[in-house]
Scaffold this motif. Structure first.
Motif, PDB file in Angstrom:
ATOM      1  N   MET A  15      -1.379  -8.458   3.463  1.00 43.74           N
ATOM      2  CA  MET A  15      -0.083  -7.788   3.569  1.00 43.74           C
ATOM      3  C   MET A  15       1.032  -8.792   3.805  1.00 43.74           C
ATOM      4  O   MET A  15       2.125  -8.681   3.250  1.00 43.74           O
ATOM      5  N   THR A 391       7.237   1.507   3.153  1.00 42.16           N
ATOM      6  CA  THR A 391       6.284   2.614   2.994  1.00 42.16           C
ATOM      7  C   THR A 391       4.979   2.370   3.742  1.00 42.16           C
ATOM      8  O   THR A 391       4.048   3.165   3.615  1.00 42.16           O
ATOM      9  N   SER A 392       4.914   1.316   4.543  1.00 34.20           N
ATOM     10  CA  SER A 392       3.659   0.986   5.213  1.00 34.20           C
ATOM     11  C   SER A 392       3.922   0.338   6.571  1.00 34.20           C
ATOM     12  O   SER A 392       4.581  -0.701   6.647  1.00 34.20           O
ATOM     13  N   THR A 393       3.428   0.982   7.622  1.00 33.14           N
ATOM     14  CA  THR A 393       3.525   0.445   8.977  1.00 33.14           C
ATOM     15  C   THR A 393       2.151   0.509   9.625  1.00 33.14           C
ATOM     16  O   THR A 393       1.498   1.553   9.623  1.00 33.14           O
ATOM     17  N   HIS A 437      -2.439   3.514  10.561  1.00 37.91           N
ATOM     18  CA  HIS A 437      -1.641   3.132   9.397  1.00 37.91           C
ATOM     19  C   HIS A 437      -0.769   4.303   8.966  1.00 37.91           C
ATOM     20  O   HIS A 437      -1.277   5.383   8.661  1.00 37.91           O
ATOM     21  N   TRP A 439       1.556   5.460   6.034  1.00 39.62           N
ATOM     22  CA  TRP A 439       1.626   5.023   4.639  1.00 39.62           C
ATOM     23  C   TRP A 439       2.221   6.126   3.785  1.00 39.62           C
ATOM     24  O   TRP A 439       1.893   7.305   3.944  1.00 39.62           O
ATOM     25  N   PRO A 441       2.214   6.600  -0.038  1.00 38.09           N
ATOM     26  CA  PRO A 441       1.774   6.087  -1.346  1.00 38.09           C
ATOM     27  C   PRO A 441       2.609   6.591  -2.520  1.00 38.09           C
ATOM     28  O   PRO A 441       2.577   5.994  -3.593  1.00 38.09           O
ATOM     29  N   SER A 446       2.868  11.535   2.159  1.00 40.18           N
ATOM     30  CA  SER A 446       2.951  10.640   3.318  1.00 40.18           C
ATOM     31  C   SER A 446       1.759  10.930   4.216  1.00 40.18           C
ATOM     32  O   SER A 446       1.327  12.082   4.337  1.00 40.18           O
TER      33      SER A 446
END
Length: 772
Positions: A15, A391-393, A437, A439, A441, A446
């Motif tokens: 990442m 869009t990703s944590t 996570h 996310w 996509p 979500s």
């Protein structure tokens, strides 16, 4: 475990490599007037789909391709701010938002993002601030967040005037209550009529009923996460209030302007002062009061490091002359270090202490004795948040917790007929790790998914007992200071949202929770003398698996919100008692416990109006909560004490003018399940009652109307503001049953009659509030 860690490291490296192609815009969002960090502020890049929200410490991070952008930063009750960005490299920018003057009062529970209830993957969560609850009428006129959450769908009150609450059919001890990340064990003052939380000291409240994030653990029903105010970094301010039964005062200000601040808030009742006026010497020496104190200090070392120290101490003291006294209280302390490792990686290191204790003293004839009980918790946590992309944590961390409980110690006075007794202490250590996570996509889908792993270790020293089928001890084994038993649990969590269109979505969630701290009580109100125990050789961890499905829809530009959620919760290793069980000061109390299963299921409807002069909501919960034990009700399912079929709340707030705001609350619920006698018989000249089915009857239905009016004569004055709050609790004087008891009819002893004891009629209140 090594393979999991290795895979996790490779994922992080991958990442990071991908993220190196982008630039990052990050910082902290604060209130321009006080310097308070804003939780859940929205940061969005105009003409893109890129947006993020600040975390619990006000930090945000947003990654994108290099270029020129306009960032819009917004928060409910604040003026939005537009920031011009020329992003050729990663950039750190702290942003201050200015509160909107004379803003119409929003509804009590409000999402930080106008359509967040539709778009967010998080399910079964609600958020509100203390400013938003000021117009909700409550008993004695005191703002009370625990009374407010009881008006939400899926949350039930513990009884008339009680701050105890139940979530989706779970028990009162199954709610994790956190104050600045420290556990609060008994959140009640004056036997439940007040909560321990002084609203003046609270910044933000988050309630999780389902889809509980993986960084929370230790309870199987809900999490109530409460954040205290940090303190004003810009100027010194003070505010408070004087009421009929209690007064409060809060002061805050900078220690070093824009760098360090403090907040100190206190509250006390003064019913005991009126007792001093009595000419009766016994009444004159009696005690009836509570007080609580909240304190917080923070220091910003540089742009990347901030240290917070916060604490709470509260105590209740009741007593009659020299014959009886009873005091109890909570204490918490939190040391928290926020560190921004880089523009995408945020760290929070926390050291926590919390305890709860009560003391009872009786001095009557030959019964002279004292009872003391204490529960203590030491906790250390390390949490990380990695913002890999918009869009990703990724969140991950570890936790270590040491729990010590001393259920009861009885010390008898000289010549007392009561014997000394020391119920041995119990120790437990829990270590946990989690990864989660968040996310997105696609534009429509979500999700938040994660895993929490816990290992609870039953610790010595102490004696552990084995019991026969009748609950009698048959063996004793002493263990030294070592691990007696491991309980290892894996707790998966999942929550997802799928957008049907811009106005509606479908959400689903699943969470598995484990609980190793148990409260032994046989009432619907949480009492200070209720006994706590940790998992042992006989008491296994409680486990709950909950699934939920919901439909969410907004109307008229997000002015109206509607949702319906259905849930099913299965519970293992539930605890109940044998008939006639003796739990107090009994070192063999585990022999009186029964273990079984539970289930709770239902549906929750919620309609809310957010904007305009009239705001409010309607919530309705249709639910069932049942338990099953081999030793109760012939092994058949029976109602849990908190089982209620119907629960309705209607809340309305109307701004009549710039100076007057009106509020009203109506509640209705089915009566709690209760065990009443089915017959009676006579033994040795005494009438004895005969009981059959556990919780086979119900209390009468409960309903009431509360009204309030708030007058702010100097609302335009920016230096000094004051207001008067008037209220009537139970406006039409409904005599709701607090207790139903039975007695023989005076004219015919063959007839047994039930009689109702009502706790409250109509209660007026008035409070003067000030701020400067």
């Amino acid at each position: 475990m090594f393979r999991i860690v290795s895979l996790f490291v490779l994922l992080m490296v991958g990442m990071s490599s991908f993220a190196q192609q982008k630039v990052t815009f990050s910082g902290v969002v604060r209130d321009a007037g006080s310097g308070e960090t804003l939780i859940g502020a929205l940061v969005a890049l105009e003409k893109t789909e890129l947006a993020t929200s600040t975390n619990n410490y006000g930090f945000y991070s947003l990654s994108t391709q290099p270029g020129t952008y306009r960032a819009i930063v917004s928060y409910v009750g604040y003026e939005s701010k537009v920031v011009e960005l020329a992003l050729t490299a990663s950039k750190r920018m702290d942003i201050e938002l200015r509160a909107v003057d004379n803003l119409l009062d929003e509804v009590v529970v409000s999402a930080k993002k106008r359509d967040g209830n539709v778009t967010n993957a998080q399910m079964g969560a609600m958020n509100f601030t203390m400013e938003e609850v000021k117009n909700i009428p409550v008993v004695f006129g005191e703002k009370d967040l625990l009374k407010t959450i009881q008006l939400l769908p899926g949350v039930q009150s513990g009884g008339e005037g009680s701050s105890n609450f139940y979530v989706r059919g779970g028990g009162g001890d199954q709610n994790l209550i956190l104050l600045d990340e420290a556990t609060v064990y008994n959140a009640s003052h004056l036997m439940g009529f007040f909560s321990t939380f002084n609203s003046d000291a609270i910044k933000d409240v988050q309630l999780y009923k389902g889809g509980i994030p993986a960084h929370f653990g230790g309870r199987v029903s809900s999490v109530l996460d409460i954040a205290m105010l940090d303190g004003n970094k810009k100027k010194f301010t003070a505010e408070g209030g004087v009421g009929l039964i209690a007064s409060r005062l809060k002061v805050e200000g900078p220690l070093v302007k824009d760098k360090s601040s403090f907040m100190l808030s206190g509250r006390r009742t003064y019913a005991d002062m009126f007792l001093k006026l009595s000419k009766d010497p016994d009444v004159n020496k009696s005690k009836l009061y509570f007080y609580d104190l909240n304190a917080k200090v923070n220091y910003k070392f540089d742009e990347k490091n901030t240290l917070y120290l916060s604490g709470y101490f509260g105590k209740d003291d009741l007593g009659y002359s020299d014959l009886f006294s009873f005091d109890w209280g909570n204490a918490t302390a939190t040391v928290r270090w926020n560190h921004i490792l880089n523009d995408r990686l945020f760290s929070n290191t926390t050291f926590i202490y919390s305890d709860f204790a009560y003391n009872v003293m009786v001095n009557s004839d030959n019964s002279d004795f004292k009872i003391a009980s204490k529960i203590r918790n030491w906790n250390v946590k390390q949490d990380f948040s990695f913002y890999s992309s918009p869009t990703s944590t990724l969140r991950f961390g570890v936790q270590g917790l040491q729990q010590s409980i001393h259920p009861a110690r009885i010390k008898a006075g000289e010549g007392s007929t009561v014997n000394d007794l020391d119920v041995g202490s119990r120790q437990g250590v829990e270590v946990a790790g989690y990864v989660s996570h968040e996310w997105k996509p696609s534009d429509r889908l979500s999700m938040i998914y994660g895993l929490r792993a816990t290992d609870f270790m039953v610790m010595g020293p102490g004696s552990f007992y084995e019991f026969d089928g009748d609950g009698e001890p048959i063996s004793e084994q002493y263990y030294g200071s070592k691990i007696v038993k491991h309980y290892f649990q894996l707790e998966p969590r999942f929550s997802a949202s799928f957008l049907l269109n811009k106005k509606s979505s479908i959400k689903a969630s699943f969470n598995r929770m484990a609980q190793n701290l148990h409260q032994l009580t046989n009432t619907t109100s949480s009492l200070p003398t209720d006994q706590y125990v940790v998992s042992s050789l006989n008491i296994k961890p409680q486990i709950a698996n909950q699934v939920a499905l919901g439909y969410f829809r907004n109307f008229k530009n997000n002015d109206y919100e509607f949702s319906v959620e259905a849930y099913y919760k299965a519970m293992d290793n539930q605890i109940d008692f044998k008939n006639g069980a003796d739990l107090q000061a009994n070192k063999f109390f585990e022999g009186d416990l029964l273990f079984g299963i539970g289930r709770a299921y239902g549906a929750e409807w919620y309609l809310r109006k957010n904007t305009g002069r009239f705001t409010g909501w309607i919530s309705y919960t249709l639910s069932k909560s049942e338990r099953k034990f081999d030793g109760i009700n012939d092994g058949n399912w029976f109602r849990a004490r908190q089982d209620r079929v119907h629960d309705i709340s209607v809340v309305g707030i109307y701004e009549l003018s710039k100076k007057w705001t009106l509020g009203a609350t109506f509640v209705f619920n089915t009566g709690n399940a209760v065990t009443f006698p089915s017959g009676k018989y006579e033994m040795d000249g005494k009438t004895m009652f005969y009981y059959t089915e556990r919780n086979g009857y119900r209390m009468p239905n409960y309903h009431r109307l509360d009204l309030s009016a708030t007058y702010e004569p100097n609302k335009e004055n920016k230096r000094f503001k004051s207001s008067w709050s008037f209220g009537v609790y139970n406006a039409y004087n409904r005599k709701n049953a607090y207790i139903i008891d039975f007695r023989e009819n005076e004219s015919n002893k063959n007839i047994t009659e039930a009689y109702r004891v009502a706790l409250f009629g109509a209660i007026p209140s008035v409070t003067w509030n000030f701020k400067f």
